[in-house]
Design a protein around this motif. Structure first.
Motif, short mmCIF file in Angstrom:
data_model
loop_
_atom_site.label_atom_id
_atom_site.label_comp_id
_atom_site.label_asym_id
_atom_site.label_seq_id
_atom_site.Cartn_x
_atom_site.Cartn_y
_atom_site.Cartn_z
N PRO A 81 -6.53 11.96 3.55
CA PRO A 81 -7.24 13.23 3.70
C PRO A 81 -6.44 14.18 4.59
CG PRO A 81 -8.19 11.55 5.11
CD PRO A 81 -7.14 10.87 4.30
N ALA A 82 -6.57 15.48 4.34
CA ALA A 82 -5.78 16.47 5.07
C ALA A 82 -6.10 16.37 6.57
CB ALA A 82 -6.12 17.86 4.55
N PHE A 83 -5.07 16.48 7.37
CA PHE A 83 -5.27 16.39 8.81
C PHE A 83 -4.56 17.56 9.49
CE2 PHE A 83 -4.02 14.66 13.04
CZ PHE A 83 -5.31 14.59 13.56
N ASN A 84 -5.34 18.36 10.21
CA ASN A 84 -4.78 19.50 10.91
C ASN A 84 -4.61 19.15 12.37
OD1 ASN A 84 -4.29 21.99 9.34
ND2 ASN A 84 -6.37 21.51 8.61
N VAL A 85 -3.43 19.38 12.89
CA VAL A 85 -3.17 19.12 14.30
C VAL A 85 -3.45 20.42 15.06
CG1 VAL A 85 -1.44 18.42 15.97
CG2 VAL A 85 -1.43 17.43 13.68
N PRO A 86 -4.43 20.40 15.98
CA PRO A 86 -4.74 21.63 16.74
C PRO A 86 -3.53 22.07 17.56
CG PRO A 86 -6.44 19.95 17.05
CD PRO A 86 -5.30 19.29 16.36
N PRO A 87 -3.39 23.41 17.80
CA PRO A 87 -2.19 23.93 18.47
C PRO A 87 -2.01 23.38 19.89
CG PRO A 87 -3.65 25.72 17.74
CD PRO A 87 -4.31 24.45 17.36
N GLU A 88 -3.13 23.06 20.58
CA GLU A 88 -2.99 22.64 21.99
C GLU A 88 -2.73 21.15 22.13
OE1 GLU A 88 -7.34 23.41 20.90
OE2 GLU A 88 -5.42 24.41 20.69
N THR A 89 -2.39 20.48 21.01
CA THR A 89 -2.17 19.04 21.03
C THR A 89 -0.93 18.68 21.86
OG1 THR A 89 -3.17 18.83 18.89
CG2 THR A 89 -1.78 17.02 19.59
N GLU A 90 -1.08 17.66 22.66
CA GLU A 90 0.05 17.19 23.48
C GLU A 90 0.72 16.00 22.80
OE1 GLU A 90 2.47 17.87 26.61
OE2 GLU A 90 0.72 19.06 26.03
N SER A 91 -0.09 15.09 22.25
CA SER A 91 0.49 13.91 21.61
C SER A 91 -0.37 13.47 20.43
CB SER A 91 0.63 12.77 22.61
OG SER A 91 -0.64 12.39 23.08
N GLY B 135 0.79 -1.22 0.00
CA GLY B 135 0.00 0.00 0.00
C GLY B 135 0.82 1.27 0.00
N PHE B 136 0.12 2.37 -0.25
CA PHE B 136 0.76 3.68 -0.36
C PHE B 136 -0.09 4.71 0.36
CE2 PHE B 136 1.95 1.21 -3.98
CZ PHE B 136 3.28 1.55 -4.24
N PHE B 137 0.57 5.79 0.82
CA PHE B 137 -0.17 6.95 1.28
C PHE B 137 -0.51 7.78 0.05
CE2 PHE B 137 2.81 6.26 4.90
CZ PHE B 137 1.85 5.97 5.88
N GLN B 138 -1.63 8.49 0.14
CA GLN B 138 -1.97 9.40 -0.95
C GLN B 138 -1.62 10.82 -0.51
OE1 GLN B 138 -6.15 10.12 -1.91
NE2 GLN B 138 -5.74 9.26 -3.92
N VAL B 139 -0.94 11.54 -1.37
CA VAL B 139 -0.60 12.94 -1.07
C VAL B 139 -1.02 13.81 -2.24
CG1 VAL B 139 1.33 12.42 0.48
CG2 VAL B 139 1.76 12.71 -1.96
N GLU B 140 -1.22 15.08 -1.95
CA GLU B 140 -1.60 15.97 -3.03
C GLU B 140 -0.39 16.79 -3.45
OE1 GLU B 140 -5.27 18.39 -2.50
OE2 GLU B 140 -4.12 19.80 -3.72
N VAL B 141 -0.03 16.69 -4.72
CA VAL B 141 1.11 17.42 -5.26
C VAL B 141 0.59 18.38 -6.31
CG1 VAL B 141 3.32 17.22 -6.44
CG2 VAL B 141 2.57 15.42 -4.89
N ASN B 142 0.58 19.67 -5.99
CA ASN B 142 0.12 20.71 -6.91
C ASN B 142 -1.21 20.36 -7.58
OD1 ASN B 142 2.65 21.82 -6.35
ND2 ASN B 142 3.56 20.75 -8.10
N GLY C 190 -0.14 23.57 10.88
CA GLY C 190 -0.37 22.36 11.66
C GLY C 190 -0.85 21.20 10.82
N MET C 191 -0.66 21.28 9.51
CA MET C 191 -1.15 20.23 8.62
C MET C 191 -0.06 19.18 8.43
SD MET C 191 -2.55 20.72 4.81
CE MET C 191 -4.12 21.53 4.98
N LEU C 192 -0.50 17.91 8.33
CA LEU C 192 0.44 16.82 8.16
C LEU C 192 0.92 16.78 6.69
CD1 LEU C 192 1.32 14.92 10.38
CD2 LEU C 192 -0.35 13.26 9.56
N VAL C 193 2.22 16.99 6.48
CA VAL C 193 2.75 17.05 5.12
C VAL C 193 4.01 16.18 5.00
CG1 VAL C 193 1.88 19.37 4.61
CG2 VAL C 193 4.13 19.11 5.67
N THR C 194 4.42 15.88 3.75
CA THR C 194 5.66 15.16 3.53
C THR C 194 6.83 16.14 3.69
OG1 THR C 194 5.84 15.64 1.19
CG2 THR C 194 4.49 13.75 1.79
N SER C 195 8.06 15.63 3.61
CA SER C 195 9.22 16.51 3.79
C SER C 195 9.24 17.63 2.75
CB SER C 195 10.54 15.75 3.68
OG SER C 195 10.33 14.39 3.77
N LYS C 196 8.59 17.41 1.62
CA LYS C 196 8.55 18.45 0.59
C LYS C 196 7.35 19.36 0.73
CE LYS C 196 11.54 17.35 -3.08
NZ LYS C 196 11.64 16.84 -4.44
#
Lengths: 258, 260
Positions: B137-147, B101-108, B125-131
Motif C-alpha cells: 500500500p502507498a506510504f507517504n513519509v511526512p516532511p518532518e520525519t527524522e528516521s 515473496g514479492f513486493f507489490q507495486v503499481e505500474v500505470n 514523499g511517497m515510497l517508490v521503486t527506482s523507476k
C-alpha cells in the motif's frame, strides 16, 4: 553390374543413417535425462552372413553366390537406447530431481502413462508437480500435489515432505527389459504396445534433490564415430565408383574383342 | 537431403538459445534481486523406421526397433527464485526480503511484483521503486520525519526526532505457488499469470513468506563461475553440432562425386 555396387550403396546408406543418429545424440548433448542412441549395425553384418551359411552344404546345393536380395538389405537391424547413468549436475533447485541407478519417473499424459528420467519439475497453480510439458508426476496415489508454498524436501527413497509432513512418495519404476521402452520425444519413453515386460519397483535407484541428470552423450565418442562414419561413407563411395569403372572396362574390352 | 543436417541445425539453434540465456544472466550479475534463468531442452520426435518386436527376414523377432531422432527443441526458459546474497547498504530505504515473496507495486494502474527493494522517495514523499512505481500500500513519509524504521514483520514507521511515530503502514509480501510461472516484465518486475496462480497476501515472516530486512539489498542470484562453465559447455556443444553439419556436407560431397 556387379553385386558390389549394391554393397557400396547400402553401405553408404547405412553410414548416412548412422550419422543421423550421431547428429541426434550431439543435438541432445545438453538435454537433461537424455539417453544416447546407438545403431546396432555390426551385429547385423554378422547375422546376415550367418543367415546364408547352409548348415549342410553339398556341392549341388551350394550356391555360387549369395542371394541378391539378402545382400541388398540395408545393414542396420536396429538401434538401441543406451540407458547408462548420465552425470549429475548440482543446481540447488528443490524441484530438480535426479535418479541415481536404474529407474524412471512415472508421468501421466493424455495418451496414458509415460516414463522419463528428466527431473526438471515445475509447479502448476493448483500445486500439481508437472514436467516442462505439463504432464503430472505420479505417485502411488495419483499425481503429486504440494500444499501452499512451503519448502519441499525429497529424500533418497522418494518421500516428499513439506513443512515436515509427508505429502507423497514418488515411486520410481523399472522394467525387466529396458529395450521395451520406445522413445517418443519430449524426453518421454513409453511402453511398447505389444510388450510383455513386467514393471518392477526400481529398487536400486535413489533420488537426489537439487541435482539434474545430464545427457549421457559423450562428445568425444560421438566425434570419433562421426569421423569413422565419414570415412566409411567415402570408402563405400569408392566401392561404387571402382565397381562402376570395372564394369565400364569389362564392357569396353569385351566389346572390342567381339 | 540428409536428416542429420537438420538435426545438427536444431542442436545449434538450441545452443544459441542457451548462450542467449547465459549472456542475459551474466549481464545482470549486478542487478538488484535479479533471478537467473536456465534454458531447458527436450528431444524432438522420433521417426520409426523399424518397429521393435516385428519379424525380420529370418523370421526372428526384432529385439530392438529402429528409431531416428530428429534433434532437440527448447521447452522452457526457467527462472530460479533462489535467494540472492545480501549486501549491507545501511540505507534505511533499502529493504530486502529474506525468503519467499514479492513486493507489490503499481505500474500505470496495473499491479506488478518485484523483489528489488531499493526504494526511493518521490517529490510527494511517497515510497517508490527506482523507476517511480509506488509501493503498495502507498506510504507517504511526512516532511518532518527524522528516521524510517521497518520491522521484520513489515511494519514501516516514520519517526520524528523524539521517536514518535508520525505515520505507519504494514507492507505485506505476496507469494505465488509457482513463482517460476510469473511473467518477467524487465525492470525487475513480474506480472501474475495463469501459470503462477493468484498472489497470496502474507504478513512477512508467516506462512513461509520471507521476512523484511532493512538496510540490505538482495543481490543478483547469478553465480559467475557457474555461468562461465555453462557458457563453455554451450559453446562446445554448438561447435560439435556444427561439426555434424560439416560431416553431413562432406558425405553429400562424396555422394556427388559418384557422378563425374
Amino acid at each position: 553390374m556387379q553385386d558390389s555396387v549394391y554393397n557400396g550403396v547400402f553401405g553408404a546408406m547405412t553410414q548416412m543413417y548412422r550419422l543421423d543418429t550421431i547428429a541426434n545424440n550431439l543435438a541432445n548433448v545438453q538435454t537433461a535425462g537424455f539417453k544416447r542412441e546407438e545403431p546396432a549395425f555390426h551385429d547385423v553384418m554378422r547375422r546376415r552372413l550367418h543367415d546364408v551359411v547352409d548348415p549342410e552344404p553339398t556341392l549341388e546345393s551350394s550356391r555360387l553366390r549369395l542371394d541378391r536380395d539378402l545382400l541388398t538389405q540395408p545393414r542396420i537391424s536396429g538401434s538401441h537406447v543406451v540407458f547408462e547413468q548420465g552425470p549429475l549436475q548440482k543446481t540447488d533447485n528443490p524441484l530438480d530431481l535426479a535418479i541415481q541407478g536404474e529407474g524412471f519417473f512415472r508421468v501421466g499424459t493424455p495418451q496414458g502413462e509415460a516414463y522419463t528420467r528428466d527431473g526438471r519439475f515445475k509447479l502448476q497453480p493448483d500445486g500439481t508437480v508437472v514436467t516442462a510439458n505439463g504432464h503430472a508426476l505420479l505417485t502411488a496415489n495419483g499425481p503429486l500435489r504440494v500444499l501452499g508454498n512451503g519448502p519441499l524436501e525429497v529424500n533418497q527413497a522418494g518421500e516428499v515432505r513439506q513443512n515436515g509432513q509427508v505429502i507423497g512418495r514418488i515411486d520410481l519404476v523399472s522394467f525387466d527389459d529396458l529395450q521395451v521402452l520406445r522413445r517418443e520425444g519430449g524426453n518421454l519413453f513409453r511402453l511398447r504396445e505389444d510388450s510383455q515386460a513386467a514393471m518392477l519397483p526400481a529398487e536400486g535407484a535413489t533420488l537426489a534433490q537439487g541435482y539434474l541428470e545430464k545427457s549421457n552423450v559423450n562428445v568425444v565418442e560421438e566425434m570419433v564415430r562421426m569421423i569413422e562414419t565419414n570415412r566409411l561413407f567415402e570408402a563405400c563411395q569408392k566401392v561404387v565408383s571402382s565397381t562402376n569403372e570395372q564394369d565400364g572396362q569389362l564392357i569396353r574390352k569385351l566389346g572390342r574383342s567381339a | 537431403m540428409m536428416r542429420s543436417l537438420w538435426t545438427a541445425a536444431s542442436g545449434m539453434v538450441a545452443q544459441q538459445l542457451n548462450i542467449d540465456t547465459i549472456s542475459n544472466n551474466l549481464a545482470n550479475v549486478n542487478t538488484t534481486a535479479f533471478k537467473k534463468s536456465r534454458a531447458e531442452f527436450e528431444d524432438l520426435m522420433y521417426q520409426t523406421l523399424k518397429i521393435a518386436g516385428g519379424r525380420n527376414q529370418s523370421g526372428n523377432q526384432q529385439p530392438t526397433g529402429l528409431q531416428v531422432g530428429m534433434g532437440v527443441s527448447p521447452t522452457t526458459v526457467h527462472k530460479f527464485f533462489k535467494q540472492g546474497d545480501f549486501q549491507n547498504t545501511g540505507n534505511p530505504l533499502d529493504i530486502a526480503i529474506q525468503g519467499d515473496g514479492f513486493f507489490q507495486v503499481e505500474v500505470n494502474g496495473e499491479l506488478a511484483y518485484t523483489r528489488a527493494g531499493n526504494f526511493k522517495l518521490n517529490q510527494d514523499g511517497m515510497l517508490v521503486t527506482s523507476k517511480g512505481y509506488a509501493l503498495q500500500p502507498a506510504f507517504n513519509v511526512p516532511p518532518e520525519t527524522e528516521s524510517i524504521v521497518v520491522s521484520s514483520d513489515g511494519h514501516i514507521s516514520a519517526l520524528d526526532q523524539n521517536g514518535q511515530e508520525l505515520a505507519g503502514a504494514d507492507i505485506p509480501v505476496y507469494t505465488f505457488i509457482n513463482s517460476a510461472g510469473l511473467n518477467s516484465q524487465g525492470g525487475n518486475l513480474y506480472l501474475e499469470t495463469e501459470a503462477s496462480g493468484p498472489p497470496q497476501q502474507e504478513v512477512p515472516g508467516t506462512n513461509n513468506a520471507g521476512e523484511l530486512v532493512q538496510g540490505f539489498l538482495e543481490k543478483s542470484n547469478v553465480e559467475l563461475v557457474e555461468e562461465m562453465v555453462n557458457m563453455i559447455i554451450a559453446q562446445r556443444a554448438f561447435e560439435s553440432n556444427s561439426k555434424a553439419v560439416t560431416t553431413s556436407d562432406q558425405m553429400l560431397q562424396a555422394a556427388n562425386r559418384l557422378v563425374r
